[in-house]
Motif scaffolding. Sequence first.
Motif, short mmCIF file in Angstrom:
data_model
loop_
_atom_site.label_atom_id
_atom_site.label_comp_id
_atom_site.label_asym_id
_atom_site.label_seq_id
_atom_site.Cartn_x
_atom_site.Cartn_y
_atom_site.Cartn_z
N LEU A 103 -10.74 7.99 -3.42
CA LEU A 103 -10.81 9.44 -3.67
C LEU A 103 -11.18 9.63 -5.14
N GLU A 104 -12.14 10.50 -5.41
CA GLU A 104 -12.66 10.63 -6.77
C GLU A 104 -11.63 11.25 -7.71
N ARG A 105 -10.97 12.28 -7.24
CA ARG A 105 -9.90 12.91 -7.99
C ARG A 105 -8.99 13.63 -7.01
N PRO A 106 -7.78 13.99 -7.35
CA PRO A 106 -7.08 13.76 -8.62
C PRO A 106 -6.63 12.31 -8.79
N LYS A 107 -6.13 12.02 -9.99
CA LYS A 107 -5.53 10.70 -10.26
C LYS A 107 -4.28 10.56 -9.40
N LEU A 108 -4.15 9.44 -8.76
CA LEU A 108 -3.07 9.27 -7.78
C LEU A 108 -2.01 8.26 -8.22
N LYS A 109 -2.28 7.49 -9.25
CA LYS A 109 -1.41 6.33 -9.53
C LYS A 109 0.05 6.72 -9.80
N ASP A 110 0.28 7.90 -10.36
CA ASP A 110 1.67 8.31 -10.62
C ASP A 110 2.45 8.56 -9.32
N PHE A 111 1.72 8.74 -8.23
CA PHE A 111 2.39 9.01 -6.94
C PHE A 111 2.67 7.74 -6.14
N ARG A 112 2.23 6.58 -6.70
CA ARG A 112 2.37 5.33 -5.95
C ARG A 112 3.82 5.05 -5.50
N PRO A 113 4.81 5.14 -6.41
CA PRO A 113 6.18 4.83 -5.97
C PRO A 113 6.66 5.76 -4.85
N ALA A 114 6.35 7.04 -4.96
CA ALA A 114 6.79 8.00 -3.93
C ALA A 114 6.11 7.71 -2.60
N ILE A 115 4.82 7.38 -2.64
CA ILE A 115 4.08 7.10 -1.40
C ILE A 115 4.61 5.83 -0.74
N CYS A 116 4.84 4.77 -1.54
CA CYS A 116 5.35 3.51 -0.97
C CYS A 116 6.72 3.72 -0.35
N VAL A 125 10.76 -0.53 6.69
CA VAL A 125 10.69 -1.75 5.86
C VAL A 125 11.09 -1.40 4.43
N ASN A 126 11.15 -2.42 3.56
CA ASN A 126 11.45 -2.17 2.16
C ASN A 126 10.17 -1.72 1.43
N PRO A 127 10.32 -0.89 0.40
CA PRO A 127 9.13 -0.43 -0.33
C PRO A 127 8.29 -1.59 -0.88
N ASP A 128 8.91 -2.74 -1.19
CA ASP A 128 8.11 -3.85 -1.73
C ASP A 128 7.29 -4.57 -0.65
N GLN A 129 7.42 -4.12 0.58
CA GLN A 129 6.53 -4.64 1.66
C GLN A 129 5.30 -3.75 1.84
N VAL A 130 5.25 -2.68 1.05
CA VAL A 130 4.16 -1.71 1.20
C VAL A 130 3.39 -1.61 -0.11
N SER A 131 2.09 -1.83 -0.04
CA SER A 131 1.23 -1.71 -1.22
C SER A 131 0.20 -0.62 -0.99
N VAL A 132 0.02 0.24 -2.00
CA VAL A 132 -1.00 1.29 -1.93
C VAL A 132 -1.81 1.24 -3.22
N LYS A 133 -3.12 1.11 -3.07
CA LYS A 133 -4.01 1.06 -4.22
C LYS A 133 -4.95 2.26 -4.19
N PHE A 134 -5.49 2.59 -5.35
CA PHE A 134 -6.37 3.77 -5.45
C PHE A 134 -7.67 3.37 -6.12
N LYS A 135 -8.77 3.91 -5.64
CA LYS A 135 -10.08 3.66 -6.25
C LYS A 135 -10.89 4.93 -6.23
N THR A 136 -11.74 5.11 -7.24
CA THR A 136 -12.79 6.12 -7.14
C THR A 136 -13.98 5.44 -6.45
N ALA A 137 -15.00 6.22 -6.13
CA ALA A 137 -16.24 5.65 -5.59
C ALA A 137 -17.33 5.71 -6.66
N GLU A 138 -16.89 5.85 -7.93
CA GLU A 138 -17.84 5.83 -9.06
C GLU A 138 -18.95 6.86 -8.89
N LYS A 139 -18.57 8.05 -8.36
CA LYS A 139 -19.49 9.20 -8.23
C LYS A 139 -20.67 8.94 -7.28
#
Length: 161
Positions: A103-116, A125-139
């Motif tokens: 997703l191009e925006r908004p920045k999502l990384k601050d929401f990672r702990p809440a999403i996991c 499961v435990n939160p450490d079994q769940v990984s969520v990463k974020f990427k832009t598509a470079e426009k």
Amino acid sequence: MSDFRIGQGWDVHRIAPGRKLILGGVPIPSDFGLEGHSDADILSHAITDALLGAAALGDIGMHFPDSDPRWKDADSQTFLRHARDLVAEKGYEIANVDSTVILERPKLKDFRPAICEKLAQALGVNPDQVSVKFKTAEKVGPVGEGRSAEAQALVTLCLRH
Ligand code: C5P
Ligand code: MG
């Protein structure tokens, strides 16, 4: 029967003004959201498909058809919990989930702990079994031009002993 199973899931939704942006069950402050019959939570949809795929149980549209009024504006956590129950009935437990939201925006990384945390709750499961990463598509392309958003997920299951 193999002790381990891997499943893959992918989803895309159009960006739409005036809709909520919900990722992994967490509302994200944003001036736009995603179009869809349900709450359009691409991340939960991709993980649901990965779970169903790992257990060879079809796909999300087979279990939750978007022609069914029951799923209009549905909370996608319902889909996740249902897929979790189906794989458990087949004798599997979730080893880990890895996923990417593009997703191009908004920045999502601050929401990672809440999403996991939220996804872990739905999956049992435990939160450490769940990984969520974020990427832009470079426009570049529909995601990069801000017309859509995508999510990809992998799930590993192991046979309960
Ligand atoms: O796409 P790009 O490689 O530029 O992303 C760099 C980092 O920015 C990512 O690793 C991720 O932590 C963060 N990011 C984000 N929200 C987005 C896209 C990327 O927080 N919508
Ligand atoms: Mg979807």
